[in-house]
Design an enzyme around this catalytic site. Structure first.
Site, PDB file in Angstrom:
ATOM      1  N   ASP A  47       0.857  -1.193   0.000  1.00 33.88           N
ATOM      2  CA  ASP A  47       0.000   0.000   0.000  1.00 33.88           C
ATOM      3  C   ASP A  47       0.888   1.236   0.000  1.00 33.88           C
ATOM      4  O   ASP A  47       1.906   1.288   0.681  1.00 33.88           O
ATOM      5  CB  ASP A  47      -0.907  -0.007   1.242  1.00 33.88           C
ATOM      6  CG  ASP A  47      -2.096   0.931   1.092  1.00 33.88           C
ATOM      7  OD1 ASP A  47      -3.230   0.439   1.041  1.00 33.88           O
ATOM      8  OD2 ASP A  47      -1.883   2.164   1.013  1.00 33.88           O
TER       9      ASP A  47
ATOM     10  N   THR B 129     -15.739  -2.481 -10.036  1.00 30.99           N
ATOM     11  CA  THR B 129     -16.917  -1.870  -9.401  1.00 30.99           C
ATOM     12  C   THR B 129     -18.113  -1.912 -10.345  1.00 30.99           C
ATOM     13  O   THR B 129     -17.944  -1.903 -11.571  1.00 30.99           O
ATOM     14  CB  THR B 129     -16.604  -0.400  -9.022  1.00 30.99           C
ATOM     15  OG1 THR B 129     -17.822   0.289  -8.758  1.00 30.99           O
ATOM     16  CG2 THR B 129     -15.907   0.347 -10.158  1.00 30.99           C
ATOM     17  N   ASP B 130     -19.308  -1.881  -9.770  1.00 32.33           N
ATOM     18  CA  ASP B 130     -20.505  -1.823 -10.623  1.00 32.33           C
ATOM     19  C   ASP B 130     -20.626  -0.465 -11.315  1.00 32.33           C
ATOM     20  O   ASP B 130     -21.421  -0.313 -12.244  1.00 32.33           O
ATOM     21  CB  ASP B 130     -21.780  -2.147  -9.824  1.00 32.33           C
ATOM     22  CG  ASP B 130     -22.079  -1.170  -8.696  1.00 32.33           C
ATOM     23  OD1 ASP B 130     -21.244  -0.286  -8.422  1.00 32.33           O
ATOM     24  OD2 ASP B 130     -23.158  -1.293  -8.081  1.00 32.33           O
ATOM     25  N   GLU B 131     -19.815   0.514 -10.863  1.00 32.94           N
ATOM     26  CA  GLU B 131     -19.884   1.834 -11.506  1.00 32.94           C
ATOM     27  C   GLU B 131     -19.405   1.791 -12.960  1.00 32.94           C
ATOM     28  O   GLU B 131     -19.649   2.723 -13.720  1.00 32.94           O
ATOM     29  CB  GLU B 131     -19.106   2.872 -10.694  1.00 32.94           C
ATOM     30  CG  GLU B 131     -19.700   3.067  -9.320  1.00 32.94           C
ATOM     31  CD  GLU B 131     -19.204   4.304  -8.599  1.00 32.94           C
ATOM     32  OE1 GLU B 131     -18.884   5.309  -9.262  1.00 32.94           O
ATOM     33  OE2 GLU B 131     -19.132   4.260  -7.361  1.00 32.94           O
TER      34      GLU B 131
ATOM     35  N   TYR C 269     -13.581   8.620 -12.117  1.00 31.46           N
ATOM     36  CA  TYR C 269     -13.299   7.410 -11.315  1.00 31.46           C
ATOM     37  C   TYR C 269     -13.761   6.157 -12.052  1.00 31.46           C
ATOM     38  O   TYR C 269     -12.988   5.227 -12.276  1.00 31.46           O
ATOM     39  CB  TYR C 269     -13.989   7.498  -9.946  1.00 31.46           C
ATOM     40  CG  TYR C 269     -14.097   6.159  -9.239  1.00 31.46           C
ATOM     41  CD1 TYR C 269     -12.964   5.519  -8.754  1.00 31.46           C
ATOM     42  CD2 TYR C 269     -15.336   5.529  -9.082  1.00 31.46           C
ATOM     43  CE1 TYR C 269     -13.056   4.276  -8.122  1.00 31.46           C
ATOM     44  CE2 TYR C 269     -15.436   4.287  -8.450  1.00 31.46           C
ATOM     45  CZ  TYR C 269     -14.296   3.670  -7.978  1.00 31.46           C
ATOM     46  OH  TYR C 269     -14.386   2.440  -7.367  1.00 31.46           O
TER      47      TYR C 269
ATOM     48  N   LYS D 292     -11.660   2.970 -13.665  1.00 30.75           N
ATOM     49  CA  LYS D 292     -11.860   1.583 -13.256  1.00 30.75           C
ATOM     50  C   LYS D 292     -12.248   0.715 -14.461  1.00 30.75           C
ATOM     51  O   LYS D 292     -11.810  -0.426 -14.574  1.00 30.75           O
ATOM     52  CB  LYS D 292     -12.949   1.487 -12.180  1.00 30.75           C
ATOM     53  CG  LYS D 292     -12.578   2.069 -10.837  1.00 30.75           C
ATOM     54  CD  LYS D 292     -11.428   1.347 -10.148  1.00 30.75           C
ATOM     55  CE  LYS D 292     -11.793  -0.022  -9.627  1.00 30.75           C
ATOM     56  NZ  LYS D 292     -10.674  -0.636  -8.853  1.00 30.75           N
TER      57      LYS D 292
HETATM   58  N1  LIG Z   1     -15.839   1.168  -1.473  1.00 27.13           N
HETATM   59  C1  LIG Z   1     -16.734   0.633  -2.296  1.00 27.13           C
HETATM   60  O1  LIG Z   1     -17.933   0.700  -2.032  1.00 27.13           O
HETATM   61  C2  LIG Z   1     -16.291  -0.076  -3.542  1.00 27.13           C
HETATM   62  C3  LIG Z   1     -17.253  -0.690  -4.335  1.00 27.13           C
HETATM   63  C4  LIG Z   1     -16.844  -1.391  -5.478  1.00 27.13           C
HETATM   64  C5  LIG Z   1     -15.501  -1.465  -5.774  1.00 27.13           C
HETATM   65  N2  LIG Z   1     -14.573  -0.841  -4.989  1.00 27.13           N
HETATM   66  C6  LIG Z   1     -13.164  -0.978  -5.334  1.00 27.13           C
HETATM   67  O2  LIG Z   1     -12.540  -1.659  -4.260  1.00 27.13           O
HETATM   68  C7  LIG Z   1     -11.200  -1.218  -4.103  1.00 27.13           C
HETATM   69  C8  LIG Z   1     -10.973  -0.759  -2.683  1.00 27.13           C
HETATM   70  O3  LIG Z   1     -11.877   0.292  -2.385  1.00 27.13           O
HETATM   71  P1  LIG Z   1     -11.837   1.018  -0.973  1.00 27.13           P
HETATM   72  O4  LIG Z   1     -13.157   1.637  -0.771  1.00 27.13           O
HETATM   73  O5  LIG Z   1     -11.291   0.096   0.036  1.00 27.13           O
HETATM   74  O6  LIG Z   1     -10.766   2.176  -1.270  1.00 27.13           O
HETATM   75  P2  LIG Z   1      -9.892   3.036  -0.275  1.00 27.13           P
HETATM   76  O7  LIG Z   1      -9.737   4.358  -0.916  1.00 27.13           O
HETATM   77  O8  LIG Z   1     -10.416   2.944   1.124  1.00 27.13           O
HETATM   78  O9  LIG Z   1      -8.479   2.304  -0.258  1.00 27.13           O
HETATM   79  C9  LIG Z   1      -7.579   2.347  -1.326  1.00 27.13           C
HETATM   80  C10 LIG Z   1      -6.199   1.950  -0.802  1.00 27.13           C
HETATM   81  O10 LIG Z   1      -5.318   1.961  -1.932  1.00 27.13           O
HETATM   82  C11 LIG Z   1      -4.111   2.577  -1.538  1.00 27.13           C
HETATM   83  N3  LIG Z   1      -3.473   3.148  -2.731  1.00 27.13           N
HETATM   84  C12 LIG Z   1      -3.898   4.214  -3.478  1.00 27.13           C
HETATM   85  N4  LIG Z   1      -3.042   4.442  -4.483  1.00 27.13           N
HETATM   86  C13 LIG Z   1      -2.090   3.482  -4.408  1.00 27.13           C
HETATM   87  C14 LIG Z   1      -0.951   3.168  -5.194  1.00 27.13           C
HETATM   88  N5  LIG Z   1      -0.626   3.906  -6.270  1.00 27.13           N
HETATM   89  N6  LIG Z   1      -0.183   2.114  -4.847  1.00 27.13           N
HETATM   90  C15 LIG Z   1      -0.499   1.362  -3.744  1.00 27.13           C
HETATM   91  N7  LIG Z   1      -1.557   1.620  -2.955  1.00 27.13           N
HETATM   92  C16 LIG Z   1      -2.347   2.666  -3.292  1.00 27.13           C
HETATM   93  C17 LIG Z   1      -4.532   3.653  -0.541  1.00 27.13           C
HETATM   94  O11 LIG Z   1      -3.446   4.051   0.293  1.00 27.13           O
HETATM   95  C18 LIG Z   1      -5.632   2.926   0.224  1.00 27.13           C
HETATM   96  O12 LIG Z   1      -5.098   2.211   1.314  1.00 27.13           O
HETATM   97  C19 LIG Z   1     -10.989  -0.116  -5.137  1.00 27.13           C
HETATM   98  O13 LIG Z   1     -10.332  -0.677  -6.246  1.00 27.13           O
HETATM   99  C20 LIG Z   1     -12.393   0.323  -5.494  1.00 27.13           C
HETATM  100  O14 LIG Z   1     -12.455   0.798  -6.819  1.00 27.13           O
HETATM  101  C21 LIG Z   1     -14.955  -0.147  -3.886  1.00 27.13           C
END
Ligand SMILES: NC(=O)c1ccc[n+]([C@@H]2O[C@H](COP(=O)([O-])OP(=O)(O)OC[C@H]3O[C@@H](n4cnc5c(N)ncnc54)[C@H](O)[C@@H]3O)[C@@H](O)[C@H]2O)c1
Length: 339
Positions: A33, A125-127, A153, A157
């Site tokens: 991370d 993501t579903d987006e 965003y 994705k």
């Molecule tokens: N939160 C939701 O409801 C949701 C729904 C569908 C899909 N997603 C997908 O799930 C994944 C996680 O989502 P989340 O809500 O936990 O996101 P988040 O923003 O809480 O966490 C993202 C993490 O990625 C790390 N990060 C960012 N850039 C980075 C890089 N260049 N190298 C290494 N680490 C990096 C950040 O430090 C953070 O810890 C994402 O890919 C998101 O698109 C999220």
């Protein structure tokens, strides 16, 4: 089994690290991370020191670093959560979304190809499907729904998602993809709807609701997302996409009112603010494929999950108060001050 979990200091990745260490005690989990504003080592505090857990700070888009990590660790599976994930931030500054979500994913794919990794799993993501009209409750996203994005965003994705599929088709890379609906639960950064409303309501601050609050999201308890990914990386068919969602649709206003009710607060805390540009109206997942092929079903329905989530935020005030008191504050002012 050795798994690199990228983005494991974030919301879902962090929950996944906890889930996998508990579910598969013999697996080694390496969390990679960059610790951006959304990454929080306190989320990983309960597992730091665990004999099967290692944390590595680094950027998924840093090719030399990633190749070195793969060379040293020789992982079996990569699960890619790392991303810039907040739609509002992507409207303010799209470029970092392309850098991390697209270039970063391409670097990981190249590393998987170079080091013959057994499985690359992309957390999508579903987006990527865009949105559905509010007056067609019969419509749902299936894996065949065309990609049709709305925000920088979701466009980033979708680009990553397509790259992953291209590496499977062109290089036979063993990939799987999950496209998930909105998650909620523990360790959720307090800029997203549910934790923001809980934190604000507890502090008797206004609850900013975009537009009229009638946008619909299909809410998934984060542990159910973790169990779905666990199943997909073990039993999912190579090259396949799996939608993950559980028919837990709620309007944003319903969600906010539920939180107010659970916390015993007053609805006059609600403040309607200017809508997000291009705001997606309704997301709704058809999870038939993952249900029939892998036997996955969500274990926690919204009414129970929201209670558990509120309890977690009450029991873990220190975790989110430290986030709110930091750099986050100026971002919050910028996003909501003039609305
Ligand atoms: N939160 C939701 O409801 C949701 C729904 C569908 C899909 N997603 C997908 O799930 C994944 C996680 O989502 P989340 O809500 O936990 O996101 P988040 O923003 O809480 O966490 C993202 C993490 O990625 C790390 N990060 C960012 N850039 C980075 C890089 N260049 N190298 C290494 N680490 C990096 C950040 O430090 C953070 O810890 C994402 O890919 C998101 O698109 C999220």
């Amino acid at each position: 089994m050795k798994i690199i979990v990228t983005g494991g200091a974030g919301f879902i990745g962090g929950n996944f690290v906890h889930y996998m260490l508990a579910k598969h005690p013999s697996y080694r989990i390496i969390c990679l991370d960059l610790l951006t504003y959304a990454g929080n080592m306190e989320t990983l505090a309960p597992v730091v020191g665990h004999e099967n857990f290692t944390f590595v700070k680094g950027d998924i888009a840093d090719r030399a670093f990633i190749y070195q990590l793969f060379e040293t660790e020789k992982p079996d599976i990569i699960v890619n959560f790392a991303a810039e994930s907040h739609v509002d931030r992507s409207i303010e500054d799209p470029e970092i979304f392309l850098q991390t979500n697209v270039i970063g994913t391409s670097v990981l794919l190249d590393a998987c190809k170079k080091y013959s990794i057994k499985r690359f799993h992309q957390v999508s993501t579903d987006e990527v499907y865009g949105d559905l009209p509010l007056d067609r409750l019969d419509l749902f996203f299936t894996e065949e729904t065309p990609l049709h994005t709305s925000s920088p965003y979701s466009a980033s994705k979708a680009s990553a998602d397509l790259l992953v599929q291209a590496y499977h088709r062109t290089f036979k890379l063993p990939v799987t993809i999950s496209r998930c609906s909105n998650n909620y639960g523990s360790y959720h950064f307090p800029e997203k709807l549910i934790p923001l409303m809980i934190a604000n309501a507890l502090n008797d601050k206004k609850l900013p609701v975009y537009g009229t609050g009638d946008n619909v999201r299909d809410w998934l308890y984060v542990e159910d997302h973790c169990s779905a990914i666990d199943l997909i990386i073990h039993n999912g068919r190579i090259g396949e996409v799996y939608n993950v969602g559980g028919h837990n649709e709620r309007t944003n206003l319903e969600v906010v009112k539920t939180i107010i009710r659970e916390l015993g607060k007053d609805e006059n805390l609600i403040q309607y603010v200017t809508d997000r540009p291009g705001h997606d109206r309704r997301y709704a997942i058809d999870p038939t494929k993952i249900k029939t092929e892998l036997g996955w079903e969500p274990a926690t329905l919204f009414d129970e999950g929201i209670k558990k989530t509120i309890k977690w935020y009450l029991d873990n005030k220190a975790w989110w108060e430290r986030i709110i008191s930091g750099e986050y504050q100026s971002y919050y002012e910028k996003m909501y001050a003039d609305r």
